[in-house]
Design a protein around this motif. Sequence first.
Motif, PDB file in Angstrom:
ATOM      1  N   ARG A  74       0.973  -1.222   0.022  1.00  0.00           N
ATOM      2  CA  ARG A  74       0.009   0.017  -0.018  1.00  0.00           C
ATOM      3  C   ARG A  74       0.875   1.235   0.104  1.00  0.00           C
ATOM      4  NH1 ARG A  74      -4.335  -1.208   4.686  1.00  0.00           N
ATOM      5  NH2 ARG A  74      -5.505  -3.166   3.362  1.00  0.00           N
ATOM      6  N   VAL A  75       0.305   2.146  -0.762  1.00  0.00           N
ATOM      7  CA  VAL A  75       1.185   3.379  -0.787  1.00  0.00           C
ATOM      8  C   VAL A  75       0.226   4.605  -0.803  1.00  0.00           C
ATOM      9  CG1 VAL A  75       3.297   2.463  -1.992  1.00  0.00           C
ATOM     10  CG2 VAL A  75       1.338   3.536  -3.333  1.00  0.00           C
ATOM     11  N   PRO A  76       0.730   5.822  -0.408  1.00  0.00           N
ATOM     12  CA  PRO A  76      -0.099   6.903  -0.446  1.00  0.00           C
ATOM     13  C   PRO A  76      -0.729   7.360  -1.720  1.00  0.00           C
ATOM     14  CG  PRO A  76       1.854   7.195   0.888  1.00  0.00           C
ATOM     15  CD  PRO A  76       1.839   5.991   0.134  1.00  0.00           C
ATOM     16  N   LYS A  77      -1.817   7.979  -1.542  1.00  0.00           N
ATOM     17  CA  LYS A  77      -2.297   8.671  -2.803  1.00  0.00           C
ATOM     18  C   LYS A  77      -1.372   9.591  -3.246  1.00  0.00           C
ATOM     19  CE  LYS A  77      -6.583   6.870  -3.260  1.00  0.00           C
ATOM     20  NZ  LYS A  77      -7.006   6.183  -4.526  1.00  0.00           N
ATOM     21  N   GLY A  78      -1.296   9.985  -4.616  1.00  0.00           N
ATOM     22  CA  GLY A  78      -0.487  10.930  -5.151  1.00  0.00           C
ATOM     23  C   GLY A  78       0.922  10.520  -5.584  1.00  0.00           C
ATOM     24  N   ASP A 102      -4.282  -0.415  -7.989  1.00  0.00           N
ATOM     25  CA  ASP A 102      -5.582  -0.563  -7.513  1.00  0.00           C
ATOM     26  C   ASP A 102      -5.938   0.940  -6.731  1.00  0.00           C
ATOM     27  OD1 ASP A 102      -8.349  -0.704  -6.301  1.00  0.00           O
ATOM     28  OD2 ASP A 102      -7.783  -2.410  -5.421  1.00  0.00           O
ATOM     29  N   THR A 103      -6.744   1.896  -7.461  1.00  0.00           N
ATOM     30  CA  THR A 103      -6.896   3.087  -6.809  1.00  0.00           C
ATOM     31  C   THR A 103      -8.242   3.076  -6.103  1.00  0.00           C
ATOM     32  OG1 THR A 103      -7.746   3.960  -8.840  1.00  0.00           O
ATOM     33  CG2 THR A 103      -5.400   4.194  -8.508  1.00  0.00           C
ATOM     34  N   SER A 104      -8.939   2.142  -5.933  1.00  0.00           N
ATOM     35  CA  SER A 104     -10.487   2.126  -5.566  1.00  0.00           C
ATOM     36  C   SER A 104     -10.566   2.550  -3.890  1.00  0.00           C
ATOM     37  CB  SER A 104     -11.141   0.802  -5.732  1.00  0.00           C
ATOM     38  OG  SER A 104     -10.357  -0.368  -4.806  1.00  0.00           O
ATOM     39  N   ASN A 105      -9.427   2.317  -2.868  1.00  0.00           N
ATOM     40  CA  ASN A 105      -9.729   2.761  -1.547  1.00  0.00           C
ATOM     41  C   ASN A 105      -9.283   4.310  -1.765  1.00  0.00           C
ATOM     42  OD1 ASN A 105      -8.463   3.451   1.201  1.00  0.00           O
ATOM     43  ND2 ASN A 105      -9.270   1.257   1.201  1.00  0.00           N
ATOM     44  N   ALA A 106     -10.027   4.895  -0.741  1.00  0.00           N
ATOM     45  CA  ALA A 106      -9.913   6.367  -0.712  1.00  0.00           C
ATOM     46  C   ALA A 106      -8.700   6.613   0.016  1.00  0.00           C
ATOM     47  CB  ALA A 106     -11.280   6.943  -0.034  1.00  0.00           C
ATOM     48  N   ASP A 107      -7.991   6.055   0.916  1.00  0.00           N
ATOM     49  CA  ASP A 107      -7.138   6.398   1.522  1.00  0.00           C
ATOM     50  C   ASP A 107      -5.824   6.135   1.158  1.00  0.00           C
ATOM     51  OD1 ASP A 107      -8.809   7.321   3.549  1.00  0.00           O
ATOM     52  OD2 ASP A 107      -9.064   5.243   4.433  1.00  0.00           O
ATOM     53  N   TYR A 108      -5.431   5.270   0.268  1.00  0.00           N
ATOM     54  CA  TYR A 108      -3.994   4.450  -0.287  1.00  0.00           C
ATOM     55  C   TYR A 108      -4.556   3.884  -1.589  1.00  0.00           C
ATOM     56  CZ  TYR A 108      -5.823   0.245   1.487  1.00  0.00           C
ATOM     57  OH  TYR A 108      -6.757  -0.862   2.159  1.00  0.00           O
TER      58      TYR A 108
END
Length: 197
Positions: A74-78, A102-108
């Motif tokens: 898991r990595v941070p958004k951005g 996979d970008t479906s999670n709002a947090d990561y």
Amino acid sequence: MAIEFKKTAFSGNTPVIWRGECKMLPGGFKPKQTFPIGTVLRRGLFIQVDFNDMTAGVLKLAEVQTGGSTTAPRVPKGHLFAVGDKVQKYGDTKHTTVQSIDTSNADYDVITLAAEITGLAAKDILIESDGQGTAKPAYIPNAVIGADLEFKGTGIPTIDAAYEAVVMFNHLSHPIPADWQQGMCLKSNPNIVLIKQ
């Protein structure tokens, strides 16, 4: 009659470059990588400029978050990773390829790797690799982006590179490996000062 004070809140974020001041290199630099339309490269992002061909390699890196695995961290958004990128744990010699994101999670985001990165854990830095089986990343920073750049799919994108700036590194969206620093400066360019605020 009483005085009534009203509060107004404005959204925003703390600037990455202190006081917004930086000294820019003349001309623009063509990005060495391709980025999807809509990608925004933010000021303060580390780059490696090459004066021979007026190009800039953008450093793609992210701190691994808890809850992932050695094949799907898991990595941070951005982050700027894309499918097909060669990646490695910072300081390690083994690299692998990004198979999907996979970008479906709002947090990561979850990056699925073609092969396991042994020992990859939370707080490790995942970085774009040079793909040569060495511990060297694809690019070594010697400047920072001085102005935001959005890829719109029109025109020729050019990166504005700053050779001198005071970067507040705790407001960056990406980590800074300790061996990039020398004292309070960027090792490969002492005109880039790194401070924590």
